[in-house]
Design a protein around this motif. Structure first.
Motif, PDB file in Angstrom:
ATOM      1  N   LEU A  74       0.865  -1.172   0.000  1.00  0.00           N
ATOM      2  CA  LEU A  74       0.000   0.000   0.000  1.00  0.00           C
ATOM      3  C   LEU A  74       0.900   1.220   0.000  1.00  0.00           C
ATOM      4  O   LEU A  74       1.894   1.253   0.726  1.00  0.00           O
ATOM      5  CB  LEU A  74      -0.892   0.000   1.243  1.00  0.00           C
ATOM      6  CG  LEU A  74      -1.728  -1.262   1.451  1.00  0.00           C
ATOM      7  CD1 LEU A  74      -2.412  -1.235   2.817  1.00  0.00           C
ATOM      8  CD2 LEU A  74      -2.751  -1.421   0.341  1.00  0.00           C
ATOM      9  N   SER A  75       0.576   2.225  -0.815  1.00  0.00           N
ATOM     10  CA  SER A  75       1.444   3.385  -0.912  1.00  0.00           C
ATOM     11  C   SER A  75       0.633   4.628  -1.238  1.00  0.00           C
ATOM     12  O   SER A  75      -0.591   4.633  -1.125  1.00  0.00           O
ATOM     13  CB  SER A  75       2.528   3.135  -1.974  1.00  0.00           C
ATOM     14  OG  SER A  75       3.544   4.122  -1.889  1.00  0.00           O
ATOM     15  N   ASN A  76       1.347   5.655  -1.638  1.00  0.00           N
ATOM     16  CA  ASN A  76       0.730   6.930  -1.994  1.00  0.00           C
ATOM     17  C   ASN A  76       1.444   7.471  -3.230  1.00  0.00           C
ATOM     18  O   ASN A  76       2.669   7.359  -3.331  1.00  0.00           O
ATOM     19  CB  ASN A  76       0.868   7.908  -0.817  1.00  0.00           C
ATOM     20  CG  ASN A  76       0.177   9.222  -1.075  1.00  0.00           C
ATOM     21  OD1 ASN A  76       0.632  10.032  -1.883  1.00  0.00           O
ATOM     22  ND2 ASN A  76      -0.917   9.460  -0.384  1.00  0.00           N
ATOM     23  N   ILE A 131       7.228   4.190  -6.052  1.00  0.00           N
ATOM     24  CA  ILE A 131       6.290   3.560  -6.992  1.00  0.00           C
ATOM     25  C   ILE A 131       7.043   3.118  -8.243  1.00  0.00           C
ATOM     26  O   ILE A 131       6.845   2.008  -8.737  1.00  0.00           O
ATOM     27  CB  ILE A 131       5.148   4.536  -7.382  1.00  0.00           C
ATOM     28  CG1 ILE A 131       4.381   5.021  -6.154  1.00  0.00           C
ATOM     29  CG2 ILE A 131       4.219   3.910  -8.410  1.00  0.00           C
ATOM     30  CD1 ILE A 131       3.716   3.979  -5.325  1.00  0.00           C
ATOM     31  N   HIS A 132       7.919   3.972  -8.735  1.00  0.00           N
ATOM     32  CA  HIS A 132       8.719   3.630  -9.921  1.00  0.00           C
ATOM     33  C   HIS A 132       9.570   2.385  -9.657  1.00  0.00           C
ATOM     34  O   HIS A 132       9.659   1.492 -10.513  1.00  0.00           O
ATOM     35  CB  HIS A 132       9.602   4.819 -10.323  1.00  0.00           C
ATOM     36  CG  HIS A 132      10.521   4.514 -11.459  1.00  0.00           C
ATOM     37  ND1 HIS A 132      10.074   4.365 -12.761  1.00  0.00           N
ATOM     38  CD2 HIS A 132      11.850   4.275 -11.488  1.00  0.00           C
ATOM     39  CE1 HIS A 132      11.107   4.061 -13.539  1.00  0.00           C
ATOM     40  NE2 HIS A 132      12.185   3.999 -12.792  1.00  0.00           N
ATOM     41  N   LEU A 133      10.184   2.311  -8.486  1.00  0.00           N
ATOM     42  CA  LEU A 133      11.011   1.152  -8.132  1.00  0.00           C
ATOM     43  C   LEU A 133      10.151  -0.110  -8.058  1.00  0.00           C
ATOM     44  O   LEU A 133      10.535  -1.162  -8.581  1.00  0.00           O
ATOM     45  CB  LEU A 133      11.725   1.391  -6.797  1.00  0.00           C
ATOM     46  CG  LEU A 133      12.581   0.238  -6.279  1.00  0.00           C
ATOM     47  CD1 LEU A 133      13.675  -0.143  -7.269  1.00  0.00           C
ATOM     48  CD2 LEU A 133      13.190   0.602  -4.926  1.00  0.00           C
ATOM     49  N   ASN A 139      -3.370   5.673  -1.349  1.00  0.00           N
ATOM     50  CA  ASN A 139      -4.176   5.869  -2.559  1.00  0.00           C
ATOM     51  C   ASN A 139      -3.659   5.016  -3.721  1.00  0.00           C
ATOM     52  O   ASN A 139      -4.097   5.168  -4.851  1.00  0.00           O
ATOM     53  CB  ASN A 139      -4.291   7.352  -2.938  1.00  0.00           C
ATOM     54  CG  ASN A 139      -2.960   7.985  -3.311  1.00  0.00           C
ATOM     55  OD1 ASN A 139      -1.946   7.313  -3.461  1.00  0.00           O
ATOM     56  ND2 ASN A 139      -2.963   9.298  -3.448  1.00  0.00           N
ATOM     57  N   ILE A 140      -2.716   4.127  -3.412  1.00  0.00           N
ATOM     58  CA  ILE A 140      -2.174   3.185  -4.408  1.00  0.00           C
ATOM     59  C   ILE A 140      -1.995   1.827  -3.730  1.00  0.00           C
ATOM     60  O   ILE A 140      -1.503   1.756  -2.600  1.00  0.00           O
ATOM     61  CB  ILE A 140      -0.807   3.668  -4.947  1.00  0.00           C
ATOM     62  CG1 ILE A 140      -1.018   4.857  -5.889  1.00  0.00           C
ATOM     63  CG2 ILE A 140      -0.052   2.558  -5.653  1.00  0.00           C
ATOM     64  CD1 ILE A 140       0.230   5.408  -6.509  1.00  0.00           C
ATOM     65  N   ALA A 141      -2.398   0.787  -4.438  1.00  0.00           N
ATOM     66  CA  ALA A 141      -2.175  -0.583  -3.956  1.00  0.00           C
ATOM     67  C   ALA A 141      -1.569  -1.359  -5.114  1.00  0.00           C
ATOM     68  O   ALA A 141      -1.970  -1.191  -6.264  1.00  0.00           O
ATOM     69  CB  ALA A 141      -3.475  -1.206  -3.491  1.00  0.00           C
TER      70      ALA A 141
END
Length: 159
Positions: free
Chosen positions: A116-118, A125-127, A151-153
Motif C-alpha cells: 500500500l502506498s501513496n 512507486i517507480h522502483l 491511494n495506491i495498492a
C-alpha cells in the motif's frame, strides 16, 4: 559504490527499524497510529505473527534501510515499512533491499504479496513497478483503508 548486505531482524536492530521509517514517513506524511504500533513493537507486530524484517547495510555507513513482510493471511504478506535513509539514497540500497524482500517472501511461501502506498512516493512507486509490482484495484479495495494516506495498492505476481 559501497558493498551492500542484508540482515534479518534482531532485537538490537529494532531502533534502526523505527528510526529509518519514522524519518521517511514523517518527512512526507503524518505518522499514523498504525505506523506507531508497528514501529514501536516490530517483534510483536511483525515477527511474532509470522512475518520478517530485512535490513540493508552499506559498507562504511552501517544500516541504511529496512523493509518488513507483515503476514496478513495464509501465505499472504504485505510488504510494508520500506525505507532508506536520506544519506544512502542514490546507492541502489532500496532496489537491493526490495529484491531481497521479494526473495524472502518466496522463501516464506508467499502466494500473495502486496503493498500500500501513496502517489506522492513517486520514486518508490517507480522502483516497485521496475521490479514487477502491478497496480491492483482489488488490493486497494481490500486493504487500502488501513492508512489514511493510502491511494495506491500494488501486488507482486508470485509464481
Amino acid at each position: 559504490m559501497p558493498a551492500l548486505t542484508t540482515h534479518r531482524f534482531r532485537d538490537d536492530l529494532a531502533q534502526a527499524f523505527h528510526d529509518i521509517n519514522a524519518q521517511w514517513i514523517g518527512a512526507m506524511y503524518r505518522i499514523e497510529q498504525t505506523d506507531r504500533d508497528v514501529l514501536e513493537n516490530p517483534r510483536a507486530r511483525i515477527i511474532a505473527s509470522g512475518g520478517d524484517i530485512l535490513f540493508v547495510e552499506a559498507d562504511g555507513l552501517g544500516i541504511v534501510g529496512a523493509c518488513a513482510l507483515q503476514k496478513t493471511g495464509e501465505r499472504q504478506f504485505e510488504l510494508t515499512k520500506m525505507g532508506v535513509l536520506e544519506a544512502a539514497r542514490g546507492r541502489k540500497a532500496g532496489e537491493f533491499l526490495l529484491q531481497a524482500i521479494i526473495a524472502r517472501a518466496r522463501e516464506m511461501g508467499a502466494e500473495r504479496l502486496y503493498l500500500l502506498s501513496n502517489a506522492k512516493s513517486a520514486a518508490a512507486i517507480h522502483l516497485y513497478e521496475k521490479l514487477g509490482f502491478v497496480h491492483d484495484a482489488k488490493i486497494m479495495e481490500e486493504f487500502g483503508s488501513r492508512y489514511e494516506r493510502c491511494n495506491i495498492a500494488m501486488r507482486y505476481p508470485i509464481g
